[in-house]
Design a protein around this motif. Structure first.
Motif, PDB file in Angstrom:
ATOM      1  N   ASP A 109     -23.440 -14.380  70.552  1.00 35.54           N
ATOM      2  CA  ASP A 109     -22.587 -13.213  70.866  1.00 35.54           C
ATOM      3  C   ASP A 109     -21.157 -13.651  71.170  1.00 35.54           C
ATOM      4  N   MET A 110     -20.639 -14.514  70.342  1.00 37.52           N
ATOM      5  CA  MET A 110     -19.307 -15.071  70.571  1.00 37.52           C
ATOM      6  C   MET A 110     -18.223 -14.131  70.062  1.00 37.52           C
ATOM      7  N   ILE A 111     -17.136 -14.059  70.810  1.00 36.04           N
ATOM      8  CA  ILE A 111     -15.894 -13.412  70.370  1.00 36.04           C
ATOM      9  C   ILE A 111     -14.766 -14.411  70.593  1.00 36.04           C
ATOM     10  N   ASN A 112     -13.956 -14.617  69.582  1.00 44.70           N
ATOM     11  CA  ASN A 112     -12.817 -15.535  69.694  1.00 44.70           C
ATOM     12  C   ASN A 112     -11.648 -14.947  68.919  1.00 44.70           C
ATOM     13  N   THR A 113     -10.678 -14.386  69.620  1.00 51.95           N
ATOM     14  CA  THR A 113      -9.520 -13.759  68.973  1.00 51.95           C
ATOM     15  C   THR A 113      -8.291 -14.655  69.011  1.00 51.95           C
ATOM     16  N   TYR A 114      -8.482 -15.927  69.351  1.00 50.36           N
ATOM     17  CA  TYR A 114      -7.358 -16.854  69.341  1.00 50.36           C
ATOM     18  C   TYR A 114      -6.925 -17.155  67.900  1.00 50.36           C
ATOM     19  N   THR A 115      -5.697 -17.614  67.756  1.00 53.00           N
ATOM     20  CA  THR A 115      -5.192 -18.036  66.455  1.00 53.00           C
ATOM     21  C   THR A 115      -6.085 -19.127  65.879  1.00 53.00           C
ATOM     22  N   GLU A 116      -6.314 -19.064  64.565  1.00 55.39           N
ATOM     23  CA  GLU A 116      -7.136 -20.080  63.908  1.00 55.39           C
ATOM     24  C   GLU A 116      -6.594 -21.478  64.221  1.00 55.39           C
ATOM     25  N   GLY A 117      -7.448 -22.322  64.796  1.00 60.45           N
ATOM     26  CA  GLY A 117      -7.045 -23.679  65.154  1.00 60.45           C
ATOM     27  C   GLY A 117      -6.596 -23.839  66.587  1.00 60.45           C
ATOM     28  N   SER A 118      -6.377 -22.732  67.309  1.00 61.66           N
ATOM     29  CA  SER A 118      -5.956 -22.854  68.712  1.00 61.66           C
ATOM     30  C   SER A 118      -7.064 -23.452  69.570  1.00 61.66           C
ATOM     31  N   LEU A 119      -8.294 -23.005  69.322  1.00 62.06           N
ATOM     32  CA  LEU A 119      -9.434 -23.551  70.061  1.00 62.06           C
ATOM     33  C   LEU A 119     -10.221 -24.500  69.159  1.00 62.06           C
ATOM     34  N   THR A 120     -10.403 -25.725  69.626  1.00 66.29           N
ATOM     35  CA  THR A 120     -11.238 -26.689  68.915  1.00 66.29           C
ATOM     36  C   THR A 120     -12.285 -27.242  69.873  1.00 66.29           C
ATOM     37  N   TYR A 121     -13.355 -27.802  69.304  1.00 64.04           N
ATOM     38  CA  TYR A 121     -14.393 -28.387  70.148  1.00 64.04           C
ATOM     39  C   TYR A 121     -14.864 -29.714  69.573  1.00 64.04           C
ATOM     40  N   THR A 122     -15.294 -30.590  70.463  1.00 60.99           N
ATOM     41  CA  THR A 122     -15.893 -31.873  70.110  1.00 60.99           C
ATOM     42  C   THR A 122     -17.143 -32.039  70.963  1.00 60.99           C
ATOM     43  N   LEU A 123     -18.235 -32.553  70.383  1.00 59.91           N
ATOM     44  CA  LEU A 123     -19.492 -32.700  71.112  1.00 59.91           C
ATOM     45  C   LEU A 123     -19.879 -34.173  71.200  1.00 59.91           C
ATOM     46  N   PHE A 124     -20.243 -34.595  72.425  1.00 58.67           N
ATOM     47  CA  PHE A 124     -20.682 -35.968  72.687  1.00 58.67           C
ATOM     48  C   PHE A 124     -22.094 -35.936  73.292  1.00 58.67           C
ATOM     49  N   TYR A 125     -22.871 -37.022  73.082  1.00 56.17           N
ATOM     50  CA  TYR A 125     -24.202 -37.057  73.690  1.00 56.17           C
ATOM     51  C   TYR A 125     -24.558 -38.471  74.136  1.00 56.17           C
ATOM     52  N   SER A 126     -25.543 -38.516  75.030  1.00 55.62           N
ATOM     53  CA  SER A 126     -26.076 -39.794  75.502  1.00 55.62           C
ATOM     54  C   SER A 126     -27.544 -39.588  75.852  1.00 55.62           C
ATOM     55  N   GLU A 127     -28.341 -40.655  75.748  1.00 56.36           N
ATOM     56  CA  GLU A 127     -29.743 -40.576  76.134  1.00 56.36           C
ATOM     57  C   GLU A 127     -29.930 -40.863  77.615  1.00 56.36           C
ATOM     58  N   SER A 128     -28.817 -41.176  78.292  1.00 58.54           N
ATOM     59  CA  SER A 128     -28.856 -41.379  79.731  1.00 58.54           C
ATOM     60  C   SER A 128     -27.568 -40.821  80.324  1.00 58.54           C
ATOM     61  N   GLU A 129     -27.675 -40.146  81.426  1.00 58.10           N
ATOM     62  CA  GLU A 129     -26.516 -39.474  82.006  1.00 58.10           C
ATOM     63  C   GLU A 129     -25.401 -40.443  82.350  1.00 58.10           C
ATOM     64  N   ASN A 130     -25.743 -41.660  82.692  1.00 61.29           N
ATOM     65  CA  ASN A 130     -24.751 -42.617  83.182  1.00 61.29           C
ATOM     66  C   ASN A 130     -24.306 -43.629  82.124  1.00 61.29           C
ATOM     67  N   GLU A 131     -24.850 -43.513  80.877  1.00 60.71           N
ATOM     68  CA  GLU A 131     -24.428 -44.422  79.826  1.00 60.71           C
ATOM     69  C   GLU A 131     -23.256 -43.834  79.048  1.00 60.71           C
ATOM     70  N   ASP A 132     -22.681 -44.676  78.142  1.00 59.68           N
ATOM     71  CA  ASP A 132     -21.571 -44.205  77.320  1.00 59.68           C
ATOM     72  C   ASP A 132     -22.044 -43.099  76.385  1.00 59.68           C
ATOM     73  N   TYR A 133     -21.155 -42.123  76.118  1.00 58.39           N
ATOM     74  CA  TYR A 133     -21.475 -40.994  75.253  1.00 58.39           C
ATOM     75  C   TYR A 133     -20.930 -41.252  73.844  1.00 58.39           C
ATOM     76  N   SER A 134     -21.712 -40.869  72.838  1.00 57.00           N
ATOM     77  CA  SER A 134     -21.304 -41.002  71.434  1.00 57.00           C
ATOM     78  C   SER A 134     -20.916 -39.640  70.878  1.00 57.00           C
ATOM     79  N   GLU A 135     -20.020 -39.673  69.905  1.00 59.89           N
ATOM     80  CA  GLU A 135     -19.548 -38.420  69.303  1.00 59.89           C
ATOM     81  C   GLU A 135     -20.577 -37.905  68.300  1.00 59.89           C
ATOM     82  N   VAL A 136     -21.028 -36.673  68.502  1.00 54.85           N
ATOM     83  CA  VAL A 136     -21.955 -36.027  67.575  1.00 54.85           C
ATOM     84  C   VAL A 136     -21.189 -35.195  66.556  1.00 54.85           C
TER      85      VAL A 136
END
Length: 573
Positions: free
Chosen positions: A92-119
């Protein structure tokens, strides 16, 4: 004294209020619809998969300044007895910002305290003014009993050279859910003409497609503006030309327009485009068939066809005939004399030069070029060398000299647009005559569009950037021209309705004159297609024929012109 102190307090409060408005004006806001059930906000379950939010909120609520980011932390836990695969979705997303104004990057790790990798590398947050569900990340496999940790970084970008004033009042709201993996799922493709019409309909169209399915779409027509491109939102979905390839997400495609540019010019010229493009251009146009549309390298182009009589322009002390309005809003026109001439008149005044050769040497495929590689008279030994834009052809030198004397030296060049000219040297792969250098027998695709395998299938786009001649524009063109002047192409000639000799057409001038489209290297002679030639004599070698140059007027200049475009009342600034 008390009254003076009161006035001072009021003044200070006003200043503070102004400062507060100024500060708040640099912020933009994220909001989300928050469910009052804290358990639902903190966790979202699907079978044995549990999506848990570190901030006990399954949406986003924050305030950011331009250039600032927020990190949303969550975990995905497999509570079952088997490995499981799911997708995480924006719900149910609404996003009326200019195209490209909002971007996202996702990172993950198999342990909360370890380094995160880019997904997921930086992607645009999908835009939509109505509620929309889209995939954030598809097909995540979590081993049994495992928990994966994620950081979703959302950034409000400060876009260079983009007016983001509307972003101050834009809205973004979303929830996050887990869903079925993309395998064997169908997604919704939404096509929004955004105020225009597609095949005569202004309705939003929807299709249910599987991953990898293709859907062809038509270019929209908007009576108030000029179509530029499609904006596409959807994970891994792509669009190329008129074909959409479905990705792993509901996908939304919205038409983007350039406000009133070409359309303003069309209205100014008092012409109405006929949206029915002729299917074949081997048919002569001997009556005023009006203005048609087709895609060029910049967008939607509108071209005159037949015995039109409302395309006269007076510019730089000469008369011209409009060939078409380019997709970038510039107006392409061909030289037509020191006085205005009616359709069908055979008059040498309608040319800048009489009896000019394309080039003084003809025994090499490279001489099909408006420019060519190596010195004049030195044979080419490979295709890459032949099409290298190093040396001017004789015809280019003649046209450049005329432009320098009559346009640059008289200060008219500031009104001329750097819009590309196509010297299409691509070879016809179906002909098996594709060497394209030296004395090797070579057939071009231009030749084929005129009289063989591609007969009548003309285009206004330039297939090879190396053949797209421009002065300074190296994004769409080759940047090899000295001046922004060239010649009419075979395709423009045929779209105008000239296949054989056509004395009723506005392009008829009596004598044969050069086009910019190569034909072939045949019997060791480089051949160029001409205008006004009969079907049995399609090209010239080092033959001397006449010259009618082509230039493009800037849209800003065209919008200052007055007149009705007739022979007695031509458009002029």
């Amino acid at each position: 004294m008390r009254e003076k102190r009161k006035k001072m307090m009021i003044l200070l409060l006003c200043i503070a209020a102004l400062m507060l408005v100024s500060i708040l004006g640099t912020y933009a806001y994220f909001t989300s619809n928050i469910n009052n059930d804290k358990r639902q906000e903190a966790e979202v379950d699907m079978g044995t998969m549990r999506l848990r939010f570190a901030d006990n909120d399954n949406g986003i609520n924050t305030r950011l300044t331009f250039g600032e980011s927020i990190t949303k932390k969550f975990t995905l836990e497999n509570t079952g007895t088997l490995d499981a695969t799911v997708s995480i979705e924006w719900l149910d997303m609404i996003n009326t910002y200019t195209e490209g104004s909002l971007t996202y990057t996702l990172f993950y790790s198999e342990s909360e305290n370890e380094d995160y990798s880019e997904v997921i590398d930086s992607k645009n947050v999908p835009t939509s003014s109505t509620v929309f569900t889209s995939t954030l990340v598809p097909d995540i496999t979590i081993p049994v009993g495992k928990t994966y940790y994620y950081n979703l970084v959302i950034t409000l970008n400060n876009l260079n050279e983009v007016d983001q004033t509307e972003d101050l009042n834009a809205s973004f709201s979303t929830k996050f859910v887990v869903s079925q993996p993309s395998t064997n799922r169908k997604y919704t493709l939404t096509i929004d003409p955004n105020g225009g019409t597609i095949d005569g309909s202004s309705e939003i169209q929807t299709f249910n497609l599987s991953v990898g399915d293709e859907q062809n779409i038509s270019i929209p027509l908007n009576l108030d503006s000029d179509f530029i491109e499609w904006n596409i939102s959807g994970y891994d979905s792509t669009i190329s030309g008129s074909t959409v390839v479905m990705g792993k997400s509901n996908t939304r495609i919205v038409a983007k327009y350039k406000a009133g540019l070409s359309r303003e010019i069309l209205n100014h010229l008092k012409v109405v485009p006929n949206v029915n493009t002729p299917s074949s251009f081997i048919v002569e146009a001997t009556t005023d068939e009006g203005v048609f549309r087709a895609q060029d390298d910049y967008g939607t182009s509108y071209y005159y066809r037949g015995a039109v009589e409302n395309n006269y322009v007076e510019f730089a002390g000469f008369y011209w005939r409009i060939v078409r309005i380019n997709g970038n809003g510039s107006v392409r026109m061909i030289y037509d004399g020191t006085t205005a001439h009616p359709n069908g008149e055979n008059n040498t005044d309608r040319f800048t030069h009489l009896g000019q050769m394309w080039n003084s040497v003809r025994n090499d495929a490279k001489y099909m070029g408006y420019m060519f590689g190596g010195e004049n008279g030195v044979a080419s030994t490979q295709r890459e060398e032949a099409v290298r834009n190093e040396t001017d052809s004789a015809i280019k030198s003649v046209i450049d000299d005329w432009y320098k004397t009559n346009i640059v030296d008289k200060n008219y060049d500031r009104y001329v647009s750097d819009t590309l000219f196509c010297n299409d040297r691509t070879v016809d792969e179906h002909s098996n005559k594709i060497e394209g250098y030296g004395t090797k027998l070579t057939y071009t695709t231009g030749r084929s569009r005129f009289r063989s395998t591609l007969k009548g299938q003309v285009i206004l786009t330039c297939t090879d950037k190396n053949d797209a001649f421009t002065v300074g524009d190296t994004e769409r063109g080759n940047g090899s021209l000295t001046y922004p002047i060239g010649l009419i192409t075979l395709d423009e000639r045929m779209m105008a309705g000239v296949y054989k000799v056509n004395a009723k057409n506005y392009l008829y001038k009596g004598n044969q004159y050069w086009s910019m489209t190569p034909d072939s290297l045949y019997n060791s002679r480089a051949n160029i297609i001409m205008v006004e030639s009969s079907e049995s004599y399609l090209y010239a070698n080092s033959t001397t024929v006449d010259v009618a140059p082509v230039i493009n007027l800037k849209p800003e200049y065209v919008k200052t012109m007055i007149g009705s475009g007739t022979i007695d009342d031509p458009f002029r600034a």
